[in-house]
Design a protein around this motif. Structure first.
Motif, PDB file in Angstrom:
ATOM      1  N   VAL A 111      60.863  70.118  41.521  1.00  0.00           N
ATOM      2  CA  VAL A 111      59.951  69.156  42.123  1.00  0.00           C
ATOM      3  C   VAL A 111      60.737  68.008  42.747  1.00  0.00           C
ATOM      4  O   VAL A 111      61.556  67.384  42.085  1.00  0.00           O
ATOM      5  N   LYS A 112      60.468  67.731  44.017  1.00  0.00           N
ATOM      6  CA  LYS A 112      61.087  66.591  44.663  1.00  0.00           C
ATOM      7  C   LYS A 112      60.422  65.307  44.178  1.00  0.00           C
ATOM      8  O   LYS A 112      59.244  65.298  43.842  1.00  0.00           O
ATOM      9  N   PRO A 113      61.161  64.203  44.154  1.00  0.00           N
ATOM     10  CA  PRO A 113      60.552  62.924  43.770  1.00  0.00           C
ATOM     11  C   PRO A 113      59.393  62.582  44.702  1.00  0.00           C
ATOM     12  O   PRO A 113      59.427  62.873  45.897  1.00  0.00           O
ATOM     13  N   GLY A 114      58.368  61.963  44.160  1.00  0.00           N
ATOM     14  CA  GLY A 114      57.232  61.579  44.977  1.00  0.00           C
ATOM     15  C   GLY A 114      55.961  61.453  44.161  1.00  0.00           C
ATOM     16  O   GLY A 114      55.961  61.526  42.934  1.00  0.00           O
ATOM     17  N   ARG A 115      54.846  61.271  44.863  1.00  0.00           N
ATOM     18  CA  ARG A 115      53.530  61.123  44.233  1.00  0.00           C
ATOM     19  C   ARG A 115      52.797  62.467  44.277  1.00  0.00           C
ATOM     20  O   ARG A 115      52.695  63.080  45.338  1.00  0.00           O
ATOM     21  N   TYR A 116      52.279  62.871  43.135  1.00  0.00           N
ATOM     22  CA  TYR A 116      51.636  64.177  43.033  1.00  0.00           C
ATOM     23  C   TYR A 116      50.331  64.089  42.252  1.00  0.00           C
ATOM     24  O   TYR A 116      50.140  63.196  41.413  1.00  0.00           O
ATOM     25  N   VAL A 117      49.474  65.056  42.546  1.00  0.00           N
ATOM     26  CA  VAL A 117      48.331  65.350  41.682  1.00  0.00           C
ATOM     27  C   VAL A 117      48.711  66.586  40.880  1.00  0.00           C
ATOM     28  O   VAL A 117      49.104  67.604  41.461  1.00  0.00           O
ATOM     29  N   GLN A 118      48.612  66.468  39.570  1.00  0.00           N
ATOM     30  CA  GLN A 118      49.047  67.561  38.693  1.00  0.00           C
ATOM     31  C   GLN A 118      47.847  68.276  38.083  1.00  0.00           C
ATOM     32  O   GLN A 118      46.866  67.653  37.688  1.00  0.00           O
ATOM     33  N   GLU A 152      40.146  60.266  35.179  1.00  0.00           N
ATOM     34  CA  GLU A 152      38.902  59.742  35.754  1.00  0.00           C
ATOM     35  C   GLU A 152      39.075  59.348  37.226  1.00  0.00           C
ATOM     36  O   GLU A 152      38.246  59.685  38.069  1.00  0.00           O
ATOM     37  N   LYS A 153      40.135  58.638  37.544  1.00  0.00           N
ATOM     38  CA  LYS A 153      40.349  58.181  38.915  1.00  0.00           C
ATOM     39  C   LYS A 153      41.437  59.022  39.568  1.00  0.00           C
ATOM     40  O   LYS A 153      42.479  58.515  39.998  1.00  0.00           O
ATOM     41  N   LEU A 154      41.177  60.312  39.661  1.00  0.00           N
ATOM     42  CA  LEU A 154      42.169  61.236  40.224  1.00  0.00           C
ATOM     43  C   LEU A 154      42.280  61.034  41.726  1.00  0.00           C
ATOM     44  O   LEU A 154      41.267  60.950  42.434  1.00  0.00           O
ATOM     45  N   CYS A 155      43.503  60.974  42.212  1.00  0.00           N
ATOM     46  CA  CYS A 155      43.735  60.838  43.654  1.00  0.00           C
ATOM     47  C   CYS A 155      43.496  62.170  44.362  1.00  0.00           C
ATOM     48  O   CYS A 155      43.330  63.214  43.734  1.00  0.00           O
ATOM     49  N   SER A 156      43.510  62.134  45.665  1.00  0.00           N
ATOM     50  CA  SER A 156      43.210  63.319  46.475  1.00  0.00           C
ATOM     51  C   SER A 156      44.481  64.089  46.802  1.00  0.00           C
ATOM     52  O   SER A 156      45.593  63.569  46.736  1.00  0.00           O
ATOM     53  N   THR A 157      44.287  65.339  47.175  1.00  0.00           N
ATOM     54  CA  THR A 157      45.357  66.163  47.719  1.00  0.00           C
ATOM     55  C   THR A 157      44.788  66.946  48.891  1.00  0.00           C
ATOM     56  O   THR A 157      43.560  67.100  49.006  1.00  0.00           O
ATOM     57  N   GLU A 158      45.654  67.454  49.756  1.00  0.00           N
ATOM     58  CA  GLU A 158      45.194  68.222  50.918  1.00  0.00           C
ATOM     59  C   GLU A 158      45.545  69.682  50.711  1.00  0.00           C
ATOM     60  O   GLU A 158      46.714  70.038  50.552  1.00  0.00           O
ATOM     61  N   ALA A 159      44.516  70.527  50.666  1.00  0.00           N
ATOM     62  CA  ALA A 159      44.734  71.954  50.407  1.00  0.00           C
ATOM     63  C   ALA A 159      43.523  72.728  50.889  1.00  0.00           C
ATOM     64  O   ALA A 159      42.493  72.162  51.259  1.00  0.00           O
ATOM     65  N   ASP A 160      43.651  74.040  50.880  1.00  0.00           N
ATOM     66  CA  ASP A 160      42.548  74.937  51.217  1.00  0.00           C
ATOM     67  C   ASP A 160      41.712  75.124  49.947  1.00  0.00           C
ATOM     68  O   ASP A 160      42.206  75.671  48.959  1.00  0.00           O
ATOM     69  N   PRO A 161      40.461  74.685  49.936  1.00  0.00           N
ATOM     70  CA  PRO A 161      39.676  74.741  48.688  1.00  0.00           C
ATOM     71  C   PRO A 161      39.512  76.148  48.142  1.00  0.00           C
ATOM     72  O   PRO A 161      39.591  76.359  46.924  1.00  0.00           O
ATOM     73  N   GLY A 162      39.296  77.122  49.026  1.00  0.00           N
ATOM     74  CA  GLY A 162      39.152  78.504  48.563  1.00  0.00           C
ATOM     75  C   GLY A 162      40.417  79.018  47.895  1.00  0.00           C
ATOM     76  O   GLY A 162      40.356  79.726  46.873  1.00  0.00           O
ATOM     77  N   PRO A 168      51.075  67.566  46.524  1.00  0.00           N
ATOM     78  CA  PRO A 168      51.318  66.239  47.086  1.00  0.00           C
ATOM     79  C   PRO A 168      50.042  65.395  47.155  1.00  0.00           C
ATOM     80  O   PRO A 168      48.975  65.882  47.557  1.00  0.00           O
ATOM     81  N   MET A 169      50.164  64.152  46.750  1.00  0.00           N
ATOM     82  CA  MET A 169      49.041  63.218  46.763  1.00  0.00           C
ATOM     83  C   MET A 169      48.833  62.691  48.182  1.00  0.00           C
ATOM     84  O   MET A 169      49.789  62.465  48.917  1.00  0.00           O
ATOM     85  N   VAL A 170      47.564  62.515  48.575  1.00  0.00           N
ATOM     86  CA  VAL A 170      47.242  61.890  49.860  1.00  0.00           C
ATOM     87  C   VAL A 170      46.296  60.725  49.615  1.00  0.00           C
ATOM     88  O   VAL A 170      45.454  60.782  48.716  1.00  0.00           O
ATOM     89  N   MET A 171      46.455  59.665  50.394  1.00  0.00           N
ATOM     90  CA  MET A 171      45.610  58.472  50.243  1.00  0.00           C
ATOM     91  C   MET A 171      44.437  58.560  51.213  1.00  0.00           C
ATOM     92  O   MET A 171      44.413  57.918  52.254  1.00  0.00           O
ATOM     93  N   ALA A 172      43.488  59.422  50.890  1.00  0.00           N
ATOM     94  CA  ALA A 172      42.289  59.589  51.715  1.00  0.00           C
ATOM     95  C   ALA A 172      41.152  60.010  50.817  1.00  0.00           C
ATOM     96  O   ALA A 172      41.360  60.572  49.727  1.00  0.00           O
TER      97      ALA A 172
END
Length: 525
Positions: free
Chosen positions: A297-304, A244-254, A371-375
């Motif tokens: 996968v490197k350690p870190g915050r991700y959207v899966q 429900e509260k999925l974080c954002s990621t930065e990518a090309d939508p297409g 990768p997760m982004v806080m935006a």
């Protein structure tokens, strides 16, 4: 709770075998075992189960421990082999270790048995993990090498396809003969299919230019739902399990949409008689232990994103080659073998990771980590472009070192009302700019050219023509992205991928000119 342990015991004495099993059980193991005492029985039993340990006597009437060790090294070299014997001398024991035995113990003194087993099981797991890592690294290196080759080939083909596509469009505008029109349309459509293939090769080789945005993948999936239901058909159940509260990621939508659709098509093909396709999203924080275990996968915050099906599944051999371009398990003519290669390239170029788990008869799951982004995420809806080809009257300096493509592009621009100054090289472009007394409104330049690239040329021209707008074109990403060839498009630059159609080129030029005109008007106010 005792630890399960599957042991193959090579022993002619049932009493000695029972002693071994009792000692292991006292050490905390839930032992499942089978006892053999002949070479024939050893051969047939060795492959009957996934044994974790082989314990063997050294001297037996019908079968020697050395023979058992030799057979084990041939058939199951990954399984720890321990001698337990009352007849092995020190020299014999050392030779046995040199030949591949992992340890030896004396019968009647089994105090070291459990610690030896614990050590060897741990070492065996570490060896398997190293082997798996080596295989994974080798696969990545192979894919990277193929990607570099594919990207280079695609770049060369893009110029050829640009000429074919452009000339067919020009001739279609001029032709009045219906029979000629049909043939030209076939040429144009074939060139478009070729352009699609080269884009897929560029995606695999990570040579695409990504126009990234901050995305919420739940919104992307919501926009795709109708298309996905049409793609997979009515006999497959589509289920979403989104956080429900999925974080954002930065990518090309297409590009992300292409990844999801390609995976859905593969899932559909794996379920010809129907089944269930599940697409799930989640926020993940992966620690070093998880990263080490998965090795991708490197350690870190991700959207899966997980795309899983209940289809036929894949064996290990197929999984090892899954992302290679032109590898396919489909019948001839049923697939290009570029779908999953494209998926792999897009995910990697987006800074993410992809991992697959599959078992024959039990379906497949693709896990994607971005990768997760806080935006805050931007919207994903796009306005449908019109079919009308925009026109203009400005002066355009066009730089292209491929003579045929330069001729086609100049014809596009002339036919849309523009004044064109065509140059075959950056040096010629500089001379044309210096000798042209009037205004030059726009620079249309290839990126990759001998001696000076397009960005360097634009920088030099901006010294004398600071108001000139710029559009870069290229067959792939080199020289245009801000983080190297695998990076993303610099937000300050306008870019168009080769091969382009006349409509796409004219629309891009018009959008750039009009947006700057609106901005200038707003600044004056």
């Amino acid at each position: 709770m005792n630890t399960p342990l599957r042991v193959l015991i090579v022993e002619d004495s049932e009493d000695d075998s029972d002693l071994l099993v009792r000692e292991l059980r006292r050490g905390g193991y839930d032992v499942q075992f089978e006892r053999v005492e002949t070479a024939a029985a050893f051969k047939s039993t060795c492959d009957s189960q996934d044994w974790q340990l082989i314990v063997s006597d050294f001297a037996m009437p019908h079968f020697s421990g050395i023979e058992a060790l030799s057979l084990a090294k041939k058939k199951r070299p990954d399984i720890p082999f321990i001698f337990v014997s009352g007849t092995m001398g020190e020299e014999t024991s050392v030779n046995a270790m040199r030949n591949g035995a992992h340890d030896y113990l004396v019968k009647g003194n089994l105090q070291r048995l459990v610690p030896a087993v614990q050590r060897e099981l741990r070492d065996a797991e570490e060896r398997r993990e190293r082997k798996r890592l080596e295989l994974h690294v080798n696969q990545l290196q192979r894919l990277d090498a193929i990607g570099r080759l594919a990207g280079g080939v695609a770049h060369d083909f893009n110029n050829l396809l640009g000429v074919i596509l452009g000339q067919s469009e020009i001739l279609l505008d001029r032709s009045k003969d219906p029979s000629s029109v049909h043939g030209l349309e076939m040429i144009r459509d074939s060139a478009r299919r070729g352009a699609t293939l080269t884009r897929q090769l560029l995606a695999f080789g990570r040579r695409q230019v990504l126009e990234t945005r901050v995305l919420n993948l739940n919104m992307v999936l919501a926009d795709l739902e109708k298309l996905l239901r049409r793609v997979i058909g009515e006999n497959i159940e589509l289920q979403f399990q989104t956080e429900e509260k999925l974080c954002s990621t930065e990518a090309d939508p297409g590009q992300i949409e292409q990844v999801i659709v390609n995976l859905a098509i593969n899932a559909r093909d794996a379920m010809p008689d129907g089944g269930k396709l599940t697409i799930a999203t989640a926020n993940l924080v992966l620690d070093e232990a998880y990263a080490d275990r998965r090795a991708v996968v490197k350690p870190g915050r991700y959207v899966q994103v997980v795309v899983s099906d209940t289809g036929c599944g894949m064996d290990q051999e197929t999984q090892a080659r899954l992302f290679e371009p032109f590898f396919t398990t489909k019948e001839l003519g049923k697939g290009t073998g570029l779908g999953l290669a494209t998926v792999y390239g897009i995910v990697k170029q987006s800074g993410g990771y992809i991992w697959v788990y599959s078992e024959v008869g039990h379906g497949t799951a693709f896990k994607i980590f971005l990768p997760m982004v806080m935006a805050a995420a931007e919207g994903t809806q796009y306005a449908e472009p019109t079919d009308q080809v925009p026109r203009g009257s400005e002066t355009i300096l066009m730089v292209e070192d491929d003579a045929s493509l330069r001729e086609v592009t100049a014809e596009f621009l002339h036919s849309s009302g523009y004044t064109v100054l065509a140059a075959a090289s950056p040096d010629e472009a500089l001379r044309l700019s210096h000798s042209h007394a009037g205004q030059i409104d726009f620079l249309l330049t290839d990126i990759i050219m001998p001696k000076m690239n397009g960005r360097e040329l634009a920088t030099k021209l901006s010294e004398s023509r600071p108001d000139m707008k710029v559009l870069y074109v290229s067959g792939y990403a080199d020289g245009i992205v801000r983080d190297g060839v695998h990076g993303k498009l610099d937000d300050t630059l306008a870019f168009l991928q080769k091969p382009y159609t006349r409509r796409a080129l004219m629309r891009k030029i018009r959008d750039i000119l009009d947006s700057h005109a609106v901005k200038s008007l707003a600044d004056k106010r």
